[in-house]
Design a protein around this motif. Structure first.
Motif, PDB file in Angstrom:
ATOM      1  N   GLY A   1       1.008  -1.437   0.088  1.00 39.47           N
ATOM      2  CA  GLY A   1       0.093  -0.061  -0.037  1.00 39.47           C
ATOM      3  C   GLY A   1       0.851   1.347   0.017  1.00 39.47           C
ATOM      4  O   GLY A   1       0.416   2.244  -0.606  1.00 39.47           O
ATOM      5  N   LYS A   2       1.957   1.237   0.543  1.00 38.86           N
ATOM      6  CA  LYS A   2       2.770   2.417   0.521  1.00 38.86           C
ATOM      7  C   LYS A   2       3.876   2.423  -0.433  1.00 38.86           C
ATOM      8  O   LYS A   2       4.401   1.369  -0.989  1.00 38.86           O
ATOM      9  N   ALA A   3       3.879   3.601  -1.096  1.00 39.72           N
ATOM     10  CA  ALA A   3       5.038   3.769  -2.062  1.00 39.72           C
ATOM     11  C   ALA A   3       6.410   3.493  -1.587  1.00 39.72           C
ATOM     12  O   ALA A   3       6.692   4.248  -0.392  1.00 39.72           O
TER      13      ALA A   3
ATOM     14  N   THR B   1      10.242   9.119  -2.938  1.00 37.32           N
ATOM     15  CA  THR B   1       8.885   8.780  -2.476  1.00 37.32           C
ATOM     16  C   THR B   1       8.573  10.160  -1.698  1.00 37.32           C
ATOM     17  O   THR B   1       8.682  10.544  -0.575  1.00 37.32           O
TER      18      THR B   1
ATOM     19  N   ARG C   1       1.901   7.923  -1.310  1.00 43.81           N
ATOM     20  CA  ARG C   1       1.463   7.426  -2.361  1.00 43.81           C
ATOM     21  C   ARG C   1       1.885   7.691  -3.927  1.00 43.81           C
ATOM     22  O   ARG C   1       1.255   7.352  -4.818  1.00 43.81           O
ATOM     23  N   THR C   2       3.064   8.260  -3.927  1.00 43.07           N
ATOM     24  CA  THR C   2       3.524   8.695  -4.838  1.00 43.07           C
ATOM     25  C   THR C   2       5.177   8.426  -5.080  1.00 43.07           C
ATOM     26  O   THR C   2       5.843   8.426  -3.951  1.00 43.07           O
TER      27      THR C   2
ATOM     28  N   ASN D   1       1.809   7.334  -9.333  1.00 46.81           N
ATOM     29  CA  ASN D   1       0.781   7.509  -8.181  1.00 46.81           C
ATOM     30  C   ASN D   1       0.649   6.016  -8.119  1.00 46.81           C
ATOM     31  O   ASN D   1       0.012   5.236  -8.908  1.00 46.81           O
ATOM     32  N   VAL D   2       0.839   5.468  -6.835  1.00 44.17           N
ATOM     33  CA  VAL D   2       0.729   4.141  -6.327  1.00 44.17           C
ATOM     34  C   VAL D   2      -0.866   3.925  -5.886  1.00 44.17           C
ATOM     35  O   VAL D   2      -1.333   4.576  -4.714  1.00 44.17           O
TER      36      VAL D   2
ATOM     37  N   PRO E   1      -4.186   2.704  -4.108  1.00 41.61           N
ATOM     38  CA  PRO E   1      -4.468   1.773  -3.107  1.00 41.61           C
ATOM     39  C   PRO E   1      -4.790   0.398  -3.335  1.00 41.61           C
ATOM     40  O   PRO E   1      -5.488   0.141  -4.394  1.00 41.61           O
TER      41      PRO E   1
END
Length: 184
Positions: free
Chosen positions: A33-35, A62, A66-67, A104-105, A107
């Motif tokens: 879930g985390k970049a 990072t 999320r990026t 963009n990672v 969710p």
């Protein structure tokens, strides 16, 4: 204890440590879930005709959870890097703004989390196989030694205890990773 047995136990321990180290590296690649810059560790870019790791031709950061931003050292590589990230099949959609590439990672969905847990379990099972192979090799070497039966049994017991310890470590790593993946 016999010097040869000590050597065999040390070699088995080394092999089992290698299996754990490999497992840790594989778990880092499974995103939870985390970049993380390590998500792009397998991406190779065509750099003047040779496949070069992305980290050797760019700066990967990072800026937030999320990026991921990828800033190449040569602007001419932007399109190559973008293509390499797409071809790596990581499920990312890189955006090129002319200066750097922003990813963009997304969710994780419940379905994707379940897939990642299965992947983590498969990696853990591979590590266990590595540990068991080390045990098998050690036991084989012990049987080939010219020692008494009692010494042989004691050495095999030591190898089994070592194996149990490493299998427990793998299970603990898997439990932590599974909880990390399933945490929304």
């Amino acid at each position: 204890m016999n010097e040869e047995i000590t050597f065999i136990l040390d070699a088995a321990k080394e092999s089992m440590d290698a299996a754990i180290t490999h497992l840790e590296k594989e778990f880092v690649k499974i995103r939870a879930g985390k970049a993380s810059p390590s998500m792009l560790s397998n991406v190779k870019v065509d750099y003047y005709g040779s496949q070069t790791p992305l980290s050797q031709v760019s700066n990967i950061n990072t800026p937030d959870a999320r990026t991921i931003s990828v800033q190449p050292w040569e602007k001419s590589l932007l399109s190559e890097i973008e293509k390499a990230i797409m071809n790596a099949n990581l499920g990312f959609n890189p955006m090129n703004n002319g200066d750097l590439i922003i990813i963009n990672v997304p969710p994780l969905t419940e379905e994707r989390r379940i897939q990642l847990v299965k992947q983590a379990k498969a990696e853990a099972e591979d590590a266990k196989v590595g540990v068991r192979n080390a045990r098998q090799d050690a036991n084989k070497e012990i049987r080939e030694l010219d020692i008494s039966e009692d010494l042989e049994k004691n050495a095999e017991t030591d190898v089994q205890e070592l194996t149990d310890t490493y299998i427990k470590k793998i299970d603990n790593f898997l439990g932590v990773k599974e909880a990390e993946i399933m945490k929304v």
